[in-house]
Enzyme design. Structure first.
Site, PDB file in Angstrom:
ATOM      1  CB  SER A   1      -7.768   0.554   6.478  1.00 58.23           C
ATOM      2  OG  SER A   1      -8.427   1.766   6.734  1.00 58.23           O
TER       3      SER A   1
ATOM      4  CE  LYS B   1      -3.656   1.958   3.013  1.00 54.46           C
ATOM      5  NZ  LYS B   1      -4.437   1.635   4.229  1.00 54.46           N
TER       6      LYS B   1
ATOM      7  CB  SER C   1      -7.481   3.589   3.652  1.00 50.56           C
ATOM      8  OG  SER C   1      -6.636   2.931   4.588  1.00 50.56           O
TER       9      SER C   1
END
Length: 553
Positions: free
Chosen positions: A262, A164, A238
């Protein structure tokens, strides 16, 4: 989008906002891939691509993108640009890729090239990646092939993975979902260092919403990341880019981060396994205590075995880490019988201003999962964890964490207005309020932990989210307050375990009637990853959720 107004039955307006967010829509026709022009930088530039509906690009500092905002096209040196060969099939899983490489049935160069080709082919439709490192990844794959040929074996030697874009990878900027320019990182984060030490090849960095605040992955810095199961809907956030990349078979597995769900939320909304480990299990270095201890790094994968393998590879402390739990053997746990367990099923989320409960289709799916657990021999009983006013401990820590990251942005005017609102709130609540929130954690451990200690349950089962994945763009133009209300109504179940620092695992729970994935989370007390992983693996053996793939080619 129509704006929801407060009513007598819904005084905050949150329930009507949440209902609208989850409204299903037919998948748009897949846009034709846009040709990607090579550049000298290993990045994914926000250039327009074809889309079902057109919209002007969002200006700096606007809220998230409009529905139909063009997704970026991949820009990277020649190896992935202007590809005319057929798109390769989805990549095999992490363990299967490692096995094929060790047996000589494939090469790292072939796997990495296939990953890059699939990323390029799906970028106009899914927009999963912010940065690629194509040339470097292919060079590392060639070196992995030489090491494999020489007889070297490591758990992930030559296997492509993604991380990420809140995670430092040397030579790439860490935008963390923000617009604007950032300098390249000078060193790998500890988690990336450990992945490389296990032999993995990092092909790129996946999209995140701005500073990881929301359960959607959209923003003016990169466009909108879309769900492979239905591109009209979000994959969640996220860690939405990592979830979309794994669900679509662009990479075998990916690392995400979880500060309020997330990892678990996007895993639920893309039919994946997502593990939120114990605080400190996977280092967040160069940060010492990310988001005031709320945020941890964790894996997303299509199977429990793959998620456990990635967790084992990434786990371990940096010498400067504050939290250093004893090691676990996740991959071994995935092969272990969990024994007969007492499972508490909880429908009521912690107290929030929304009063939201699960959507009927979410409840139906989680009920079916609970019935499967009972059929497998576990004792399942409805229960109510004593959450108390745990939100009073979450808000100061979350907003102070956002403020700490936002204050370091070199161009604050480019931040979303909602981020600037959180910055102001976090600044006000910093200091004494955060210290008081952190001090409450011991009492919260005792109160909520009584479910396991006094009541004798081994695992808590809840929906991962209260709603199916919302449509792309449905959070656009909402104020900070309405965004918070809407996302709390849709996702009220995950964040308490971040306050506690305890582990949780999302498992796929099935699909809505319109084909959208939903999930359930297995939650445990401190340092209980092995039990949760073993139980998740038993469910997977029975339900075979890994046999279902999204329609993205």
């Amino acid at each position: 989008m129509s704006s929801a107004e407060p009513t007598e039955a819904d005084p905050t307006g949150a329930a009507s906002v949440a209902a609208e967010l989850a409204a299903p829509a037919p998948a748009p026709a897949a846009p034709a891939p846009a040709a990607a022009e090579p550049t000298g930088a290993a990045s994914v530039a926000p250039a327009p691509a074809a889309s079902a509906t057109t919209a002007e690009p969002a200006g700096a500092g606007r809220p998230a993108t409009r529905p139909g905002r063009p997704a970026p096209a991949v820009r990277d040196p020649g190896r992935v640009a202007h590809r005319t060969a057929p798109v390769p099939p989805p990549l095999p899983g992490l363990a299967e890729s490692a096995r094929r490489l060790a047996e000589g049935a494939t090469t790292s160069t072939a796997l990495v090239a296939d990953a890059l080709a699939r990323i390029e082919a799906t970028q106009p439709t899914l927009n999963a990646f912010r940065h690629l490192r194509a040339e470097a990844a292919l060079a590392e794959a060639a070196e992995a092939d030489r090491r494999l040929a020489a007889g070297e074996r490591l758990p992930l030697l030559g296997v492509p993975v993604a991380v990420k874009d809140d995670t430092d990878v040397a030579g790439l900027p860490t935008h963390f979902g923000c617009a604007g320019e950032r300098p390249p990182a000078t060193a790998d984060s500890e988690a990336v260092r450990r992945l490389r030490a296990a032999g993995a090849v990092v092909v790129g960095k996946t999209n995140s919403c701005e500073l990881g605040q929301w359960p959607f992955t959209e923003g003016p810095g990169f466009g909108a990341t879309r769900n492979p199961w239905n591109t009209a809907h979000t994959p969640g956030g996220s860690s939405g880019g990592s979830a979309a990349a794994v669900a679509a078979g662009l990479v075998p597995a990916a690392l995400g981060s979880d500060g309020a769900g997330s990892v678990r939320i996007p895993a639920a909304w893309t039919h994946l396994v997502g593990i939120k480990p114990q605080r400190g299990r996977v280092s967040v270095h160069p940060h010492s205590d990310a988001f005031q201890g709320l945020t941890v790094n964790g894996p997303l994968a299509r199977t429990v075995a793959d998620a456990a393998l990635l967790l084992d590879a990434a786990a371990g402390p940096h010498p400067e880490d504050l939290h250093r739990p004893p090691a676990v053997r996740a991959a071994e746990a995935a092969r272990r019988d969990p024994g007969r367990l007492r499972v508490a099923l909880a429908w009521r989320p912690p107290l929030t201003l929304t009063g939201a409960g699960p959507d009927p289709e979410v409840r139906r799916a989680v009920t079916a999962l609970a019935e499967t657990l009972a059929r497998l021999g576990h004792h399942v009983e409805e229960a109510r964890p004593r959450y108390g006013l745990i939100g009073l401990a979450f808000v100061p820590r979350a907003t102070a964490g956002i403020a700490e990251f936002a204050a370091r942005h070199p161009e604050p005017a480019l931040l979303d207005p909602r981020t600037r609102s959180a910055l102001r709130t976090g600044t006000r609540l910093g200091g004494r309020a955060v210290r008081a929130a952190r001090a409450r954690e011991v009492r919260q451990h005792r109160r909520i932990g009584a479910l396991f200690d006094a009541s004798g349950f081994d695992v808590l089962l809840t929906p991962t989210t209260a709603a199916p994945p919302p449509r792309i763009g449905r959070f656009d133009q909402l104020s900070a307050w309405r965004t918070d209300l809407a996302m709390t109504a849709a996702c009220p179940y995950a964040w308490p375990w971040n306050v506690l620092g305890w582990p949780g695992v999302n498992v796929p729970a099935g699909f809505t009637r319109s084909g959208l994935p939903v999930g359930a989370q297995l939650l445990g007390p401190s340092r209980s990853e092995e039990r949760l992983i073993a139980l998740a693996a038993q469910l997977e053996d029975d339900l075979r959720w890994d046999e279902h793939r999204p329609p993205i080619p």
